[in-house]
Scaffold this motif. Structure first.
Motif, PDB file in Angstrom:
ATOM      1  N   HIS A  27       0.845  -1.206   0.000  1.00  0.00           N
ATOM      2  CA  HIS A  27       0.000   0.000   0.000  1.00  0.00           C
ATOM      3  C   HIS A  27       0.879   1.254   0.000  1.00  0.00           C
ATOM      4  O   HIS A  27       0.485   2.294  -0.538  1.00  0.00           O
ATOM      5  N   VAL A  28       2.083   1.131   0.568  1.00  0.00           N
ATOM      6  CA  VAL A  28       3.032   2.257   0.578  1.00  0.00           C
ATOM      7  C   VAL A  28       3.502   2.546  -0.851  1.00  0.00           C
ATOM      8  O   VAL A  28       3.559   3.716  -1.275  1.00  0.00           O
ATOM      9  N   HIS A  29       3.826   1.498  -1.608  1.00  0.00           N
ATOM     10  CA  HIS A  29       4.240   1.675  -3.002  1.00  0.00           C
ATOM     11  C   HIS A  29       3.132   2.354  -3.811  1.00  0.00           C
ATOM     12  O   HIS A  29       3.390   3.246  -4.633  1.00  0.00           O
ATOM     13  N   LEU A  30       1.891   1.911  -3.578  1.00  0.00           N
ATOM     14  CA  LEU A  30       0.770   2.457  -4.356  1.00  0.00           C
ATOM     15  C   LEU A  30       0.478   3.905  -3.965  1.00  0.00           C
ATOM     16  O   LEU A  30       0.140   4.728  -4.820  1.00  0.00           O
ATOM     17  N   ALA A  31       0.610   4.217  -2.684  1.00  0.00           N
ATOM     18  CA  ALA A  31       0.405   5.602  -2.241  1.00  0.00           C
ATOM     19  C   ALA A  31       1.460   6.518  -2.866  1.00  0.00           C
ATOM     20  O   ALA A  31       1.146   7.631  -3.315  1.00  0.00           O
ATOM     21  N   ALA A  32       2.712   6.066  -2.912  1.00  0.00           N
ATOM     22  CA  ALA A  32       3.779   6.853  -3.552  1.00  0.00           C
ATOM     23  C   ALA A  32       3.518   6.990  -5.047  1.00  0.00           C
ATOM     24  O   ALA A  32       3.746   8.059  -5.641  1.00  0.00           O
ATOM     25  N   LEU A  57       7.000   1.757  -9.817  1.00  0.00           N
ATOM     26  CA  LEU A  57       6.521   1.442  -8.472  1.00  0.00           C
ATOM     27  C   LEU A  57       5.334   0.492  -8.490  1.00  0.00           C
ATOM     28  O   LEU A  57       5.277  -0.468  -7.723  1.00  0.00           O
ATOM     29  N   MET A  58       4.376   0.772  -9.379  1.00  0.00           N
ATOM     30  CA  MET A  58       3.154  -0.055  -9.357  1.00  0.00           C
ATOM     31  C   MET A  58       3.423  -1.494  -9.817  1.00  0.00           C
ATOM     32  O   MET A  58       2.763  -2.424  -9.377  1.00  0.00           O
ATOM     33  N   THR A  59       4.414  -1.678 -10.688  1.00  0.00           N
ATOM     34  CA  THR A  59       4.711  -3.045 -11.133  1.00  0.00           C
ATOM     35  C   THR A  59       5.316  -3.881 -10.000  1.00  0.00           C
ATOM     36  O   THR A  59       5.201  -5.106 -10.009  1.00  0.00           O
ATOM     37  N   VAL A  61      -3.874  -3.807 -10.413  1.00  0.00           N
ATOM     38  CA  VAL A  61      -3.407  -2.505  -9.929  1.00  0.00           C
ATOM     39  C   VAL A  61      -2.832  -1.688 -11.088  1.00  0.00           C
ATOM     40  O   VAL A  61      -3.120  -0.496 -11.249  1.00  0.00           O
ATOM     41  N   LEU A  62      -2.006  -2.351 -11.893  1.00  0.00           N
ATOM     42  CA  LEU A  62      -1.406  -1.686 -13.051  1.00  0.00           C
ATOM     43  C   LEU A  62      -2.490  -1.196 -14.015  1.00  0.00           C
ATOM     44  O   LEU A  62      -2.429  -0.075 -14.527  1.00  0.00           O
ATOM     45  N   GLU A  63      -3.493  -2.034 -14.215  1.00  0.00           N
ATOM     46  CA  GLU A  63      -4.588  -1.687 -15.123  1.00  0.00           C
ATOM     47  C   GLU A  63      -5.352  -0.461 -14.624  1.00  0.00           C
ATOM     48  O   GLU A  63      -5.640   0.462 -15.390  1.00  0.00           O
TER      49      GLU A  63
END
Length: 333
Positions: free
Chosen positions: A75-80, A131-133, A140-142
């Motif tokens: 969730h940290v990666h996605l927030a960034a 980051l998202m990958t 998530v990527l989509e």
């Protein structure tokens, strides 16, 4: 975690509740905005990221994941990722709008140049995809790739719609879904996806972010005609001077007499603005009650956001997200 009672604003309470997660997000942002070979990248990025924004979008991702019980690291990666996408769009927007100020500070394009702003924005988009990958989740990527496309599409649509008196409320909604709501809804949706929430809960998170983003932008547009510079970060009437068609003006044009339509054509389409025109525009909006009508529209969208939240599990962060929706329109209630 005890919350300071002085942190009365919902986004402040949210930031306090998510302080450990946000510290990790900020550390990751600083790490990933670095560049070994192009020092201008961290210079430009830091100027905007360290400017004191509320970090609302990354907090939405963190809160959505936590509400759904997520305990992992991504969730940290996605927030960034969400913050990088947001920052990239701001860099590009300031070039397109020829802005000289954001959050009370000179814009990057003013301090450096347009080329630096555009290219650093491109770099941040690329970083966001890296980051998202790392989450290893194709869904998530989509979601975030689609949101990036919708954001770009909304900005292009705004170029053609912003000064065209034929722009309808539906077109305006499409524009603000692109420029604001798309990233809000993606931010909340990916939080649910990374937590492996059920389809109905993920949809509820998307609906919350979408409605919150629309209300957020409507209120921002409304405050342009009635807020303070300290509140909005811009001067009252900036949208009028920049000839931007926002909801209060679109509603006034739809009801305008022939003479009033000629006024709007002169000041918005032709850009022939004279002393007293802003006051006259305000009079017309008051005449037809369009500021009040826009306020009611924004409240309707926050009601939609809160209804979506009610479908999620009980959680202190869910209550804060509910308060946040109410706070978005509190300044214009």
């Amino acid at each position: 975690m005890s919350l300071d009672s002085k942190a009365t604003k919902p986004h402040d309470r949210l930031a306090q509740a998510l302080s450990e997660d946000m510290a990790a997000v900020n550390a990751l942002i600083r790490e990933r905005m670095s560049s070994e070979h192009a020092p201008r990248i961290p210079e430009v990025t830091a100027h905007l990221i360290e400017a004191g924004g509320k970090r609302l979008r990354p907090m939405l991702t963190l809160a959505a994941a936590r509400v759904m019980g997520y305990e992992g690291p991504y969730h940290v990666h996605l927030a960034a990722t969400v913050e990088f996408i947001h920052t990239a769009t701001l860099l590009h927007d300031d070039v397109v709008d020829e802005s000289g100020q954001r959050r009370g500070r000179p814009t990057a394009n003013l301090l450096w140049d347009n080329k630096s702003s555009v290219l650093v924005g491109d770099y941040l988009f690329a970083r966001s995809f890296q980051l998202m990958t790392e989450t290893g989740k194709m869904r998530v990527l989509e979601i975030l790739a689609n949101a990036s496309a919708v954001i770009a599409e909304g900005e292009v649509l705004q170029l053609t719609a912003a000064q065209n008196l034929a722009t309808t409320e539906d077109i305006y909604l499409r524009v603000i879904r692109g420029k604001t709501a798309a990233l809000f809804s993606a931010a909340t949706e990916v939080g649910g996806v990374i937590a492996e929430a059920g389809a109905e809960e993920v949809k509820a998170l998307y609906d919350y972010g979408d409605a919150l983003g629309i209300a957020f932008q409507m209120v921002d547009d409304l405050l342009d005609y009635g807020g303070s510079a300290a509140e909005t970060g811009k001067n009252v009437g900036d949208d009028f001077r920049e000839r931007k068609l926002t909801m209060p003006v679109i509603k006034a044009i739809a009801q305008a007499t022939e003479e009033e339509h000629a006024f709007w054509k002169r000041v918005i389409e032709k850009g022939d603005q004279r002393e007293g025109d802003l006051d006259h525009a305000m009079e017309l909006m008051r005449k037809y009650g369009t500021l009040e009508a826009t306020r009611k529209d924004a409240i309707g969208w926050t009601d939609t956001a809160r209804a979506a939240l009610a479908k999620l599990p009980a959680h202190p962060l869910r209550d804060m997200l509910d308060d946040l929706a109410d706070y978005v329109v509190a300044r214009v209630r």
